[in-house]
Design a protein around this motif. Structure first.
Motif, PDB file in Angstrom:
ATOM      1  N   VAL A  70       0.862  -1.190   0.000  1.00 38.02           N
ATOM      2  CA  VAL A  70       0.000   0.000   0.000  1.00 38.02           C
ATOM      3  C   VAL A  70       0.894   1.234   0.000  1.00 38.02           C
ATOM      4  N   GLU A  71       0.689   2.086  -0.988  1.00 32.82           N
ATOM      5  CA  GLU A  71       1.447   3.336  -1.065  1.00 32.82           C
ATOM      6  C   GLU A  71       0.672   4.518  -0.487  1.00 32.82           C
ATOM      7  N   ALA A  72      -0.658   4.517  -0.595  1.00 33.18           N
ATOM      8  CA  ALA A  72      -1.490   5.611  -0.059  1.00 33.18           C
ATOM      9  C   ALA A  72      -2.897   5.091   0.125  1.00 33.18           C
ATOM     10  N   CYS A  73      -3.620   5.724   1.056  1.00 35.29           N
ATOM     11  CA  CYS A  73      -5.034   5.399   1.292  1.00 35.29           C
ATOM     12  C   CYS A  73      -5.750   6.680   1.700  1.00 35.29           C
ATOM     13  N   VAL A  74      -6.828   7.001   1.006  1.00 35.45           N
ATOM     14  CA  VAL A  74      -7.594   8.221   1.277  1.00 35.45           C
ATOM     15  C   VAL A  74      -9.069   7.852   1.384  1.00 35.45           C
ATOM     16  N   SER A  75      -9.795   8.647   2.165  1.00 33.98           N
ATOM     17  CA  SER A  75     -11.231   8.433   2.336  1.00 33.98           C
ATOM     18  C   SER A  75     -11.929   9.785   2.326  1.00 33.98           C
ATOM     19  N   ARG A  76     -13.237   9.746   2.161  1.00 36.33           N
ATOM     20  CA  ARG A  76     -14.023  10.969   2.153  1.00 36.33           C
ATOM     21  C   ARG A  76     -14.197  11.513   3.576  1.00 36.33           C
ATOM     22  N   PRO A  77     -14.238  12.847   3.753  1.00 31.66           N
ATOM     23  CA  PRO A  77     -14.528  13.400   5.082  1.00 31.66           C
ATOM     24  C   PRO A  77     -15.934  13.036   5.539  1.00 31.66           C
ATOM     25  N   GLU A  78     -16.216  13.360   6.801  1.00 30.61           N
ATOM     26  CA  GLU A  78     -17.447  12.861   7.420  1.00 30.61           C
ATOM     27  C   GLU A  78     -18.720  13.448   6.826  1.00 30.61           C
ATOM     28  N   THR A  79     -18.699  14.609   6.207  1.00 32.42           N
ATOM     29  CA  THR A  79     -19.927  15.191   5.676  1.00 32.42           C
ATOM     30  C   THR A  79     -20.231  14.738   4.256  1.00 32.42           C
ATOM     31  N   LEU A  80     -19.374  13.955   3.625  1.00 26.52           N
ATOM     32  CA  LEU A  80     -19.574  13.476   2.255  1.00 26.52           C
ATOM     33  C   LEU A  80     -19.931  11.992   2.265  1.00 26.52           C
ATOM     34  N   PRO A  81     -20.517  11.484   1.177  1.00 29.08           N
ATOM     35  CA  PRO A  81     -20.815  10.044   1.111  1.00 29.08           C
ATOM     36  C   PRO A  81     -19.550   9.204   1.312  1.00 29.08           C
ATOM     37  N   ALA A  82     -19.676   8.140   2.085  1.00 24.34           N
ATOM     38  CA  ALA A  82     -18.515   7.314   2.451  1.00 24.34           C
ATOM     39  C   ALA A  82     -17.914   6.647   1.214  1.00 24.34           C
ATOM     40  N   ASP A  83     -16.605   6.776   1.069  1.00 20.73           N
ATOM     41  CA  ASP A  83     -15.871   6.154  -0.021  1.00 20.73           C
ATOM     42  C   ASP A  83     -14.391   6.156   0.350  1.00 20.73           C
ATOM     43  N   SER A  84     -13.659   5.210  -0.192  1.00 18.70           N
ATOM     44  CA  SER A  84     -12.226   5.092   0.083  1.00 18.70           C
ATOM     45  C   SER A  84     -11.512   4.667  -1.189  1.00 18.70           C
ATOM     46  N   GLY A  85     -10.236   5.037  -1.262  1.00 18.11           N
ATOM     47  CA  GLY A  85      -9.392   4.645  -2.378  1.00 18.11           C
ATOM     48  C   GLY A  85      -7.991   4.349  -1.891  1.00 18.11           C
ATOM     49  N   ALA A  86      -7.364   3.323  -2.486  1.00 19.17           N
ATOM     50  CA  ALA A  86      -6.020   2.907  -2.075  1.00 19.17           C
ATOM     51  C   ALA A  86      -5.147   2.738  -3.309  1.00 19.17           C
ATOM     52  N   LEU A  87      -3.901   3.222  -3.202  1.00 20.65           N
ATOM     53  CA  LEU A  87      -2.896   3.033  -4.240  1.00 20.65           C
ATOM     54  C   LEU A  87      -2.127   1.758  -3.899  1.00 20.65           C
ATOM     55  N   LEU A  88      -2.370   0.697  -4.694  1.00 22.21           N
ATOM     56  CA  LEU A  88      -1.868  -0.634  -4.375  1.00 22.21           C
ATOM     57  C   LEU A  88      -0.828  -1.097  -5.400  1.00 22.21           C
ATOM     58  N   HIS A  89       0.047  -2.014  -4.910  1.00 22.81           N
ATOM     59  CA  HIS A  89       0.994  -2.714  -5.763  1.00 22.81           C
ATOM     60  C   HIS A  89       0.830  -4.199  -5.450  1.00 22.81           C
ATOM     61  N   LEU A  90       0.244  -4.937  -6.397  1.00 19.62           N
ATOM     62  CA  LEU A  90      -0.083  -6.343  -6.193  1.00 19.62           C
ATOM     63  C   LEU A  90       0.818  -7.204  -7.084  1.00 19.62           C
ATOM     64  N   ARG A  91       1.299  -8.324  -6.503  1.00 21.23           N
ATOM     65  CA  ARG A  91       2.156  -9.238  -7.258  1.00 21.23           C
ATOM     66  C   ARG A  91       1.912 -10.662  -6.759  1.00 21.23           C
ATOM     67  N   ASP A  92       1.710 -11.575  -7.714  1.00 27.17           N
ATOM     68  CA  ASP A  92       1.514 -12.987  -7.383  1.00 27.17           C
ATOM     69  C   ASP A  92       2.836 -13.710  -7.645  1.00 27.17           C
ATOM     70  N   THR A  93       3.495 -14.130  -6.561  1.00 30.43           N
ATOM     71  CA  THR A  93       4.800 -14.806  -6.699  1.00 30.43           C
ATOM     72  C   THR A  93       4.666 -16.201  -7.285  1.00 30.43           C
ATOM     73  N   GLY A  94       3.460 -16.776  -7.247  1.00 32.45           N
ATOM     74  CA  GLY A  94       3.266 -18.103  -7.818  1.00 32.45           C
ATOM     75  C   GLY A  94       2.905 -18.075  -9.288  1.00 32.45           C
ATOM     76  N   ASP A  95       2.704 -16.906  -9.847  1.00 30.34           N
ATOM     77  CA  ASP A  95       2.354 -16.771 -11.259  1.00 30.34           C
ATOM     78  C   ASP A  95       3.322 -15.768 -11.871  1.00 30.34           C
ATOM     79  N   ALA A  96       4.456 -16.277 -12.381  1.00 35.37           N
ATOM     80  CA  ALA A  96       5.486 -15.386 -12.920  1.00 35.37           C
ATOM     81  C   ALA A  96       5.049 -14.718 -14.210  1.00 35.37           C
ATOM     82  N   GLU A  97       4.117 -15.326 -14.944  1.00 36.80           N
ATOM     83  CA  GLU A  97       3.678 -14.740 -16.212  1.00 36.80           C
ATOM     84  C   GLU A  97       2.660 -13.621 -16.011  1.00 36.80           C
ATOM     85  N   ARG A  98       2.087 -13.538 -14.810  1.00 42.25           N
ATOM     86  CA  ARG A  98       1.070 -12.501 -14.544  1.00 42.25           C
ATOM     87  C   ARG A  98       1.766 -11.199 -14.221  1.00 42.25           C
ATOM     88  N   SER A  99       1.446 -10.129 -14.973  1.00 47.54           N
ATOM     89  CA  SER A  99       2.050  -8.821 -14.715  1.00 47.54           C
ATOM     90  C   SER A  99       1.487  -8.241 -13.426  1.00 47.54           C
TER      91      SER A  99
END
Length: 225
Positions: free
Chosen positions: A76-105
């Motif tokens: 996880v590089e960053a995680c942001v969410s909406r303030p309390e007066t706005l509709p609830a929502d969240s976003g995360a900057l992710l880096h995902l890697r499957d070590t068992g699948d070398a062909e998967r980018s």
């Protein structure tokens, strides 16, 4: 004296008459954050589904850290969410890697809580979703709520209640006098137009013959012959 005033107020309310008239008062709008504002958090809550056995694992990953689930690495590089007066929502900057699948980018990008289909990890084995952001508040900081101002009303006079005098509600005419809302019901209604006006479309009644003479027979209708 108090009982008499209270009884008079109850009687006025029963008759549908308001005992007091209140002037208009300006009300300040509720304080809200702008719609495009996000608040940074120190942790990201990530849910991982293993499609082979339908096992679900919930990971709480600190921002800047990495967690693992079987052969999947979640950073996880960053995680942001909406303030309390706005509709609830969240976003995360992710880096995902499957070590068992070398062909998967690997996946590098933002994932949103309320719109997971915008960015997905194209793995046939793992399904990754953002649940929420947690922890302390960090940059970007939403800051305090913006201050709101109470509107200043130019005319604060209370409207007149119904049931008052008709003359007080009449609009002034061009000469300055009141204009009645309805014609005077006590004045006689003319059955004929005034002299010089438009002629009536109703035919005039036949004149009666002199007394002692019989009435002439009615003319035959040509349509009945």
């Amino acid at each position: 004296m108090t009982k008499r005033s209270f009884s008079a107020g109850i009687a006025l309310m029963a008759l549908g008459v308001a005992p007091f008239a209140h002037a208009a008062v300006g009300v300040a709008p509720p304080a809200m954050y702008p719609a495009n504002l996000w608040q940074g958090r120190t942790q990201a809550v990530i849910r991982v589904l293993d499609r082979l056995d339908a096992h679900i694992e919930t990971l709480t990953v600190p921002v800047g850290g990495t967690a693992s689930y079987r052969t999947l690495s979640v950073a996880v590089e960053a995680c942001v969410s909406r303030p309390e007066t706005l509709p609830a929502d969240s976003g995360a900057l992710l880096h995902l890697r499957d070590t068992g699948d070398a062909e998967r980018s690997p996946f590098d990008g933002w994932m949103l809580q309320n719109e997971p289909s915008v960015a997905t990890y194209g793995s046939p084995l793992y399904d990754v979703r953002v649940v929420s952001c947690a922890g302390d508040k960090v940059a970007p900081d939403a800051g305090p709520l913006p201050a709101t101002k109470t509107p200043q009303l130019t005319d604060t006079n209370a409207p007149e209640e119904e049931g008052g005098d008709d003359q007080s509600r009449s609009a002034p005419s061009s000469e300055g006098g009141p204009v009645p809302l309805a014609p005077d019901t006590h004045a006689p209604i003319p059955l004929a137009p005034p002299s010089g006006g438009a002629q009536s479309l109703v035919p005039s009644a036949p004149q009666a013959p002199p007394s002692g003479q019989p009435l002439p027979p009615p003319e035959a209708d040509p349509g009945l012959e």
